[in-house]
Design a protein around this motif. Structure first.
Motif, short mmCIF file in Angstrom:
data_model
loop_
_atom_site.label_atom_id
_atom_site.label_comp_id
_atom_site.label_asym_id
_atom_site.label_seq_id
_atom_site.Cartn_x
_atom_site.Cartn_y
_atom_site.Cartn_z
N LYS A 1 0.83 -1.21 0.00
CA LYS A 1 0.00 0.00 0.00
C LYS A 1 0.86 1.26 0.00
CE LYS A 1 -3.65 -2.24 2.59
NZ LYS A 1 -4.14 -2.48 3.94
N GLY A 2 2.18 1.09 0.07
CA GLY A 2 3.08 2.24 0.03
C GLY A 2 3.41 2.81 1.39
N LEU A 3 3.07 2.13 2.45
CA LEU A 3 3.41 2.60 3.78
C LEU A 3 4.81 2.14 4.14
CD1 LEU A 3 0.07 1.62 5.54
CD2 LEU A 3 0.68 3.83 4.58
N ASN A 4 5.43 2.82 5.08
CA ASN A 4 6.75 2.45 5.60
C ASN A 4 7.83 2.45 4.53
OD1 ASN A 4 5.59 2.05 8.12
ND2 ASN A 4 5.14 -0.08 7.67
N THR A 5 7.64 3.14 3.43
CA THR A 5 8.65 3.17 2.38
C THR A 5 9.14 4.59 2.12
OG1 THR A 5 6.93 3.28 0.71
CG2 THR A 5 7.81 1.09 1.22
N ASN A 6 8.98 5.47 3.10
CA ASN A 6 9.37 6.87 2.94
C ASN A 6 10.86 7.02 2.66
OD1 ASN A 6 6.91 6.67 4.10
ND2 ASN A 6 7.25 8.18 5.68
N SER A 7 11.68 6.29 3.40
CA SER A 7 13.11 6.47 3.31
C SER A 7 13.70 5.38 2.42
CB SER A 7 13.73 6.39 4.71
OG SER A 7 15.11 6.48 4.61
N LYS A 8 14.23 5.80 1.28
CA LYS A 8 14.79 4.83 0.35
C LYS A 8 16.29 5.00 0.26
CE LYS A 8 10.59 4.85 -2.29
NZ LYS A 8 9.93 5.52 -3.35
N ASN A 9 16.96 5.18 1.41
CA ASN A 9 18.41 5.34 1.34
C ASN A 9 19.11 4.01 1.57
OD1 ASN A 9 19.10 5.01 4.19
ND2 ASN A 9 17.99 6.91 4.49
N LEU A 10 20.34 3.96 1.17
CA LEU A 10 21.10 2.70 1.25
C LEU A 10 21.24 2.17 2.67
CD1 LEU A 10 23.95 3.17 -1.37
CD2 LEU A 10 21.87 1.81 -1.54
N SER A 11 21.30 3.06 3.65
CA SER A 11 21.42 2.59 5.03
C SER A 11 20.25 1.71 5.42
CB SER A 11 21.51 3.77 6.00
OG SER A 11 22.66 4.53 5.74
N ASP A 12 19.04 2.12 5.08
CA ASP A 12 17.86 1.32 5.40
C ASP A 12 17.93 -0.06 4.74
OD1 ASP A 12 16.86 3.47 6.79
OD2 ASP A 12 15.40 4.04 5.26
N LEU A 13 18.31 -0.07 3.49
CA LEU A 13 18.40 -1.32 2.75
C LEU A 13 19.45 -2.25 3.36
CD1 LEU A 13 17.44 -2.99 0.32
CD2 LEU A 13 19.22 -1.83 -1.03
N PHE A 14 20.62 -1.71 3.67
CA PHE A 14 21.68 -2.56 4.19
C PHE A 14 21.41 -3.05 5.61
CE2 PHE A 14 23.72 -1.04 0.45
CZ PHE A 14 24.37 -2.18 0.01
#
Length: 160
Positions: A29-42
């Motif tokens: 639904k697009g929630l909790n995806t505000n921050s798309k930086n590499l730190s979050d991914l790693f």
């Protein structure tokens, strides 16, 4: 027993995980995806590794111990290759800052939830950081290898 390493991005995920909520619906639904930086991914990649290691050490079945250990070992190689490719492509590494990773104890429910979250991370969420385009084909080859490991893990764990 919970093991903690700092990371604020996982808090909503862990709260839903503990309550049996459906994090997959929220992401779709697009929630909790505000921050798309590499730190979050790693940090998420590290969470996959650490949670697999906890399950590997806590299971009482030797077959699961071996299967989870095999996944953990192979995942480390694949995720290292993916990280280095991302660093080369983006020209940057990542900073952790203040973060924590909350891990859960082994249970059948937590293992199933973990497997669902793995599939989601590598089939849907990764696309939020790197769209599945020809310029990212190199990354998706590695993601394919990781999904092979995830699918193998699911299959082997389903064998009784």
């Amino acid at each position: 027993m919970k093991t903690r390493i700092n990371s604020d991005f996982l808090t909503p995920l862990i709260k839903q995980y503990k309550l049996g909520g459906d994090i997959l619906d929220d992401f779709e639904k697009g929630l909790n995806t505000n921050s798309k930086n590499l730190s979050d991914l790693f940090i998420k990649f590290l969470w996959v590794r650490d949670q697999a290691h906890i399950f590997h050490g806590q299971t009482k079945l030797n077959s699961q111990h071996v299967i989870l250990g095999d996944f953990y070992d192979n995942y480390l190689d694949e995720i290292d290759e993916l990280a280095e490719s991302i660093f080369g492509k983006s020209g940057e590494t990542f900073k952790l800052g203040k973060c924590k990773i909350e891990l859960v104890d082994y249970s059948d429910f937590n293992l199933k939830k973990y497997l669902d979250d793995l599939t989601f991370l590598f089939t849907k969420e990764f696309k939020l950081y790197f769209p599945n385009t020809t310029e990212n084909i190199d990354l998706y080859h590695i993601i394919g290898d990781i999904l092979e490991l995830v699918n193998k893990l699911k299959y082997l764990l389903s064998q009784k």
